[in-house]
Design a protein around this motif. Structure first.
Motif, PDB file in Angstrom:
ATOM      1  N   ALA A 108      12.787  -0.567  -8.000  1.00 52.29           N
ATOM      2  CA  ALA A 108      11.432  -0.326  -8.497  1.00 52.29           C
ATOM      3  C   ALA A 108      11.330   1.097  -9.041  1.00 52.29           C
ATOM      4  CB  ALA A 108      10.423  -0.545  -7.369  1.00 52.29           C
ATOM      5  N   ALA A 109      10.381   1.286  -9.953  1.00 52.25           N
ATOM      6  CA  ALA A 109      10.238   2.612 -10.570  1.00 52.25           C
ATOM      7  C   ALA A 109       9.581   3.607  -9.625  1.00 52.25           C
ATOM      8  CB  ALA A 109       9.412   2.498 -11.846  1.00 52.25           C
ATOM      9  N   GLY A 110       8.856   3.130  -8.627  1.00 52.37           N
ATOM     10  CA  GLY A 110       8.279   4.033  -7.639  1.00 52.37           C
ATOM     11  C   GLY A 110       7.018   4.748  -8.094  1.00 52.37           C
ATOM     12  N   LEU A 111       6.254   4.129  -8.991  1.00 54.20           N
ATOM     13  CA  LEU A 111       4.984   4.717  -9.423  1.00 54.20           C
ATOM     14  C   LEU A 111       3.913   4.386  -8.384  1.00 54.20           C
ATOM     15  CD1 LEU A 111       5.023   3.655 -13.194  1.00 54.20           C
ATOM     16  CD2 LEU A 111       6.306   5.467 -12.044  1.00 54.20           C
ATOM     17  N   ILE A 112       3.162   5.389  -7.980  1.00 58.59           N
ATOM     18  CA  ILE A 112       2.178   5.195  -6.921  1.00 58.59           C
ATOM     19  C   ILE A 112       0.816   5.574  -7.484  1.00 58.59           C
ATOM     20  CG2 ILE A 112       1.478   5.869  -4.587  1.00 58.59           C
ATOM     21  CD1 ILE A 112       4.599   6.487  -4.239  1.00 58.59           C
TER      22      ILE A 112
ATOM     23  N   LYS B 172      -5.339   2.871  -3.057  1.00 61.60           N
ATOM     24  CA  LYS B 172      -5.760   4.191  -2.578  1.00 61.60           C
ATOM     25  C   LYS B 172      -5.206   4.435  -1.174  1.00 61.60           C
ATOM     26  CE  LYS B 172      -9.920   7.038  -1.959  1.00 61.60           C
ATOM     27  NZ  LYS B 172     -10.034   7.241  -0.521  1.00 61.60           N
ATOM     28  N   TYR B 173      -5.260   3.414  -0.328  1.00 61.53           N
ATOM     29  CA  TYR B 173      -4.712   3.554   1.023  1.00 61.53           C
ATOM     30  C   TYR B 173      -3.205   3.809   0.971  1.00 61.53           C
ATOM     31  CZ  TYR B 173      -2.971   2.348   5.649  1.00 61.53           C
ATOM     32  OH  TYR B 173      -2.316   2.373   6.847  1.00 61.53           O
ATOM     33  N   SER B 174      -2.491   3.078   0.105  1.00 65.01           N
ATOM     34  CA  SER B 174      -1.035   3.264  -0.008  1.00 65.01           C
ATOM     35  C   SER B 174      -0.695   4.715  -0.320  1.00 65.01           C
ATOM     36  CB  SER B 174      -0.455   2.366  -1.105  1.00 65.01           C
ATOM     37  OG  SER B 174      -0.573   1.006  -0.784  1.00 65.01           O
ATOM     38  N   GLN B 175      -1.390   5.282  -1.295  1.00 65.49           N
ATOM     39  CA  GLN B 175      -1.131   6.658  -1.700  1.00 65.49           C
ATOM     40  C   GLN B 175      -1.373   7.621  -0.539  1.00 65.49           C
ATOM     41  OE1 GLN B 175      -2.815  10.342  -2.324  1.00 65.49           O
ATOM     42  NE2 GLN B 175      -4.279   8.724  -2.723  1.00 65.49           N
TER      43      GLN B 175
ATOM     44  N   GLN C  48       3.140   0.594  -4.959  1.00 63.79           N
ATOM     45  CA  GLN C  48       1.794   1.152  -4.837  1.00 63.79           C
ATOM     46  C   GLN C  48       0.853   0.251  -4.040  1.00 63.79           C
ATOM     47  OE1 GLN C  48       0.684   1.818  -8.858  1.00 63.79           O
ATOM     48  NE2 GLN C  48       0.458  -0.318  -9.386  1.00 63.79           N
ATOM     49  N   SER C  49       1.204  -1.017  -3.877  1.00 70.47           N
ATOM     50  CA  SER C  49       0.317  -1.945  -3.173  1.00 70.47           C
ATOM     51  C   SER C  49       0.727  -2.197  -1.731  1.00 70.47           C
ATOM     52  CB  SER C  49       0.291  -3.293  -3.909  1.00 70.47           C
ATOM     53  OG  SER C  49      -0.088  -3.142  -5.246  1.00 70.47           O
ATOM     54  N   ALA C  50       2.000  -1.992  -1.402  1.00 71.74           N
ATOM     55  CA  ALA C  50       2.531  -2.467  -0.123  1.00 71.74           C
ATOM     56  C   ALA C  50       1.889  -1.795   1.078  1.00 71.74           C
ATOM     57  CB  ALA C  50       4.046  -2.277  -0.083  1.00 71.74           C
ATOM     58  N   GLY C  51       1.571  -0.515   0.964  1.00 70.92           N
ATOM     59  CA  GLY C  51       0.933   0.154   2.085  1.00 70.92           C
ATOM     60  C   GLY C  51      -0.390  -0.496   2.444  1.00 70.92           C
TER      61      GLY C  51
ATOM     62  N   ALA D 151       2.921 -12.518   2.275  1.00 67.26           N
ATOM     63  CA  ALA D 151       2.739 -11.252   1.563  1.00 67.26           C
ATOM     64  C   ALA D 151       3.877 -11.178   0.551  1.00 67.26           C
ATOM     65  CB  ALA D 151       2.758 -10.066   2.511  1.00 67.26           C
ATOM     66  N   ALA D 152       3.640 -11.635  -0.657  1.00 69.49           N
ATOM     67  CA  ALA D 152       4.719 -11.763  -1.647  1.00 69.49           C
ATOM     68  C   ALA D 152       4.131 -11.806  -3.052  1.00 69.49           C
ATOM     69  CB  ALA D 152       5.524 -13.045  -1.377  1.00 69.49           C
ATOM     70  N   GLY D 153       5.021 -11.678  -4.048  1.00 67.16           N
ATOM     71  CA  GLY D 153       4.606 -11.821  -5.442  1.00 67.16           C
ATOM     72  C   GLY D 153       3.859 -10.603  -5.952  1.00 67.16           C
ATOM     73  N   PHE D 154       4.484  -9.442  -5.864  1.00 69.58           N
ATOM     74  CA  PHE D 154       3.743  -8.208  -6.136  1.00 69.58           C
ATOM     75  C   PHE D 154       3.768  -7.747  -7.592  1.00 69.58           C
ATOM     76  CE2 PHE D 154       3.351  -8.206  -1.656  1.00 69.58           C
ATOM     77  CZ  PHE D 154       2.193  -7.474  -1.397  1.00 69.58           C
ATOM     78  N   ASN D 155       4.278  -8.542  -8.499  1.00 73.38           N
ATOM     79  CA  ASN D 155       4.062  -8.318  -9.930  1.00 73.38           C
ATOM     80  C   ASN D 155       4.355  -6.886 -10.383  1.00 73.38           C
ATOM     81  OD1 ASN D 155       2.697 -11.045 -10.358  1.00 73.38           O
ATOM     82  ND2 ASN D 155       1.306 -10.116  -8.890  1.00 73.38           N
ATOM     83  N   SER D 156       5.449  -6.312  -9.906  1.00 78.56           N
ATOM     84  CA  SER D 156       5.874  -4.963 -10.295  1.00 78.56           C
ATOM     85  C   SER D 156       4.943  -3.850  -9.817  1.00 78.56           C
ATOM     86  CB  SER D 156       6.031  -4.853 -11.822  1.00 78.56           C
ATOM     87  OG  SER D 156       7.248  -5.434 -12.223  1.00 78.56           O
TER      88      SER D 156
END
Length: 816
Positions: A50-54, A68-71, A358-361, A349-354
């Motif tokens: 992953a590119a790791g954009l947050i 926002k919570y993930s960040q 940023q969403s996982a947290g 918890a799957a299918g995070f569309n790239s």
């Protein structure tokens, strides 16, 4: 492998960033009996590349809240675990190259501000000041988020895994799940085998969480659960080191399908191209681990050409890495989260569309709370897996739709934008009749629905914009027809659930807030409540006989509403049957609705025999039907139900009889603009599981004097204390701006919330919005005494506020 237990409270399948996040957050809530199984190594599927954009700025309120919570979480993860996450708050910039994109990103910025995200709209010159390498010749504007950042995706996942281990979770790599054992609606355990085949075993489990990423569809099938997603190829390049290059903000240029990230003196350029390449149609290779896919430079070249113009230094830089790796995409570009409808202890918890990093947290936090408390911590409707329809697991459908959904991440997110691929799967009995009359179709839950009708000579398709779209006047004419004369529209897609059996009345009184001890033929408007008094469903229930009821639900929530009932059946002797496709439904609405029905039927439609809120069986033309005297548009009218075999005849009979009366065929856009004028709530926007039924102004639909029902105590308590918030209707003072949803809502100059739904009120003459205003301890008069504004595109617009419907507040028109 002897250290694997034979029993666990929960087994998490998949060791990508989301699996590690779920384990981390469950242990943070005190769960110790947590086992995570990963088929190869942690992060070896998608997370590692992953590119790791947050980023915090997402298309919807819920996703923004979770991002926002993930960040915030990642900002402190390294200190907590000692694992270097590479997290840097370098900020991010999104630029617009068109006026339409400028409006989109400025509206998103307003929404983000309503959720406490630090965000600023900036000029092209301000963009250049923050990103000197950028060619801003055609840049219209930008949005700056100083707390956004970037990180090392693999290490973020490993840090979450370490945090989970420190609190007692067992994380086992090179252990593949081969099967799930089931009893009824519950999974009882997980079969596993080691990567080398030397050992295998079974773990009895109270719960299972499918965090298998692009394998999620396959793992779902093991559990009898539908997890619609498909892997697509995702491309990026990394340049050679560029002399003098220092830390830069993350940059997104969605109009060129591109994003940019500086990393250790190199530039990463990634793409979300309009036409994606689905991958692994015959299945993902069993050996897949940290694998790359074959290069396809021709596919990526148009993106690179634009990038070299946008950032001229790229033309001089050599390419160090051309990367192609798989990511999973869902049919609607929102990830899957929650309790699977088909089972009572299988979570997804799957299918995070790239947007997994940023969403996982936030997603892991929300799911863990849901699992721990047994109910959603807040509204998760955007991502709740129960929104997916059974047919959406079809592999051919997923292949066709996934070609589009990757590109939609960076496409213009216009209001009312319709998907172009995998269409026409579900059609109502009136589909061809409506198309012959100029219907322009939209799609919801797979259903093709007439949204508006084109005039003769007008192109029957959407022309998208953030301003008034090409159908604005068409919908206005349909709106006026319903208000002033006569309109007819197709409601067949709405869910129809028969609840039958000797305990049907007792069961529905347990599930519903209203009293269902009513005579046959009575229609009751009601909600399904959770134990907090939040609204899980908004439905009408018609008593058909002593032992049978018909529950009518929104099309999008039919499966969720059926699932809610099934999970609360207990020992009640009832059968729940989805009969949605068995009946066509035509709504005939307007001041002359009674006259039209009297032309086609010998039955009595008077107030004496068929008052508002009642149903009756009738003759219609040469066939039979059942009419429900209810309305979602605030006018005299009936919803006409007929078996699918008689639907064509019913349409032709009604349509022909209405020709000399000026009968106008109408679409869903009309219905929404009429309902918002009347202040009728829209489930999923105005009312959700986190909105208390009293705060929503629906206390009238709850009867606390009947025996115990779900949510009764919470309703009684809120009636004592008074509402903590009130759902108000707003009308803009300026007739020009448009409201959609998520616009910031200001009370006496301060942001207090956001518009949860909006549309244009063609009768009231301005945009109308609904929104909650916090008001604990205040009277209704005090709430209404304030001054209100709604922010549209950074401009504050004065708004009139009302607790009563601005249109026909006494509902006199529906009862004539």
């Amino acid at each position: 492998m002897s250290e694997l237990p034979t029993q666990a409270r929960v087994v998490i399948i998949g060791g990508g960033v989301i699996g590690c996040s779920v384990a981390y957050h469950l242990t943070k809530l005190g769960w110790t009996d947590v086992v995570l199984l990963e088929r190869k190594q942690l992060t070896s599927g998608t997370t590692w590349h992953a590119a790791g954009l947050i980023a915090q700025l997402r298309a919807t309120a819920n996703m923004t809240k979770l991002a926002k919570y993930s960040q915030e979480l990642y900002g402190g993860l390294e200190q907590e675990t000692g694992v270097a996450t590479g997290f840097k708050r370098c900020g991010s910039i999104t630029v617009a190259l068109t006026e339409e994109r400028r409006e989109e990103i400025f509206r998103q910025a307003g929404m983000a501000r309503a959720f406490g995200v630090d965000v600023e709209e900036i000029s092209p010159q301000e963009v250049k000041a923050k990103y000197e390498h950028l060619n801003i010749g055609d840049v219209k504007a930008g949005v700056w988020l100083p707390r956004d950042g970037q990180g090392d995706p693999g290490n973020i996942a490993l840090a979450l895994a370490k945090g989970a281990r420190q609190r007692g979770a067992l994380i086992k790599e090179r252990t593949k799940v081969t099967g799930l054992s089931k009893t009824g609606r519950r999974v009882t355990g997980v079969d596993w085998i080691s990567d080398d085949g030397a050992s295998q075993g079974h773990i009895a489990a109270d719960m299972v969480v499918n965090c298998a990423g692009m394998w999620g569809h396959e793992v779902g099938r093991m559990a009898g659960v539908n997890v619609p997603l498909h892997a697509c190829e995702h491309f990026y390049i990394v340049t050679e080191a560029i002399k003098g290059l220092t830390q830069l903000p993350v940059l997104r240029v969605p109009d060129e399908c591109a994003y940019y990230k500086e990393d250790a003196g190199k530039m990463l350029l990634g793409a979300f191209e309009p036409n994606a390449k689905p991958w692994a149609m015959t299945g993902i290779p069993d050996s897949f681990e940290f694998d790359q896919l074959p290069e396809d430079f021709d596919h990526f070249e148009p993106i690179l050409e634009n990038a070299c113009n946008r950032m001229p230094m790229l033309a001089e830089a050599g390419i160090h890495t051309f990367f192609n790796g798989p990511e999973s995409f869902t049919p609607d570009d929102a990830y899957h989260l929650g309790l699977a409808p088909e089972m009572d202890n299988v979570w997804v918890a799957a299918g995070f569309n790239s947007i997994g990093i940023q969403s996982a947290g936030g997603a892991g936090m929300a799911l863990a709370q849901w699992m721990d408390e047994g109910q959603k911590p807040f509204d998760l409707g955007d991502v709740d897996i129960s929104r997916m329809q059974p047919f959406q697991g079809n592999k051919h459908y997923l292949f066709e739709r996934s070609k589009e959904t990757l590109g939609l991440l960076y496409a213009d997110h216009f209001p009312y934008r319709q998907k172009a691929t995998a269409r026409g799967v579900r059609r109502t009995p009136f589909h061809h009749h409506l198309q012959e009359q100029g219907a322009v179709m939209g799609e919801l839950a797979g259903w093709e629905r007439a949204n508006w009708f084109a005039n003769a000579g007008q192109t029957a398709e959407y022309e998208y914009s953030w301003k008034r779209q090409n159908w604005f006047e068409n919908a206005a004419a349909e709106h006026r027809a319903v208000r002033e004369n006569l309109g007819m529209y197709d409601m067949s897609s709405f869910g129809k659930l028969r609840v039958e059996g000797p305990d049907a009345e007792v069961f529905l009184n347990h599930v519903c807030g209203a009293n269902l001890s009513v005579p046959a033929g009575k229609i009751v408007y009601t909600q399904f409540l959770n134990t907090r008094g939040g609204i899980e469903a908004d439905v009408t229930v018609t008593r058909l006989s002593e032992t049978a009821y018909l529950v009518v639900t929104p099309a999008a929530t039919r499966l969720a509403d059926e699932t809610w009932m099934r999970r609360h059946v207990g020992d009640h002797r009832v059968v729940i049957t989805d009969v949605t496709a068995g009946e066509g439904v035509l709504a005939v609405m307007g001041p002359n609705a009674r006259k039209l029905l009297e032309r086609v039927s010998p039955n009595d439609f008077s107030n004496a025999l068929n008052p508002f809120g009642t149903a009756q069986e009738i003759e219609l033309g040469m066939g039979l039907a059942r009419v429900h005297r209810v309305t979602y548009v605030g006018e005299l009218g009936w919803e006409i139900y007929m078996s699918a075999d008689m639907a064509g005849h019913a349409f032709e009979t009604l349509h022909a009889a209405g020709q000399d009366m000026g009968l106008k065929l109408c679409g869903m856009h009309m219905m929404d603009s009429c309902r918002i004028e009347k202040g009728f709530r829209h489930f999923g926007h105005d009312i959700t599981c986190e909105d208390h039924v009293i705060d929503a102004g629906l206390g009238f639909a709850v009867k606390t004097d009947k025996p115990a029902f779900i949510g009764r105590d919470a309703v009684l308590k809120r009636k004592e204390t008074g509402p903590k918030a009130r759902l108000l209707q707003f009308k803009l003072s300026d007739p020009e701006p448009l409201l959609y949803h998520n616009e910031p809502l200001l009370r006496d100059g301060e942001i207090v919330g956001y518009i949860c739904s909006g549309n244009y009120g063609h009768t009231l003459g301005a945009a109308i919005g609904m929104g909650y205003v916090p008001c604990e301890g205040e009277t209704a008069a005090e709430v209404l005494a304030s001054s209100y504004e709604i922010e549209v595109m950074g401009v504050r617009v004065q708004a009139e506020a009302s607790l009563k419907p601005m249109y026909d507040p006494k509902s006199e028109r529906v009862k004539v």
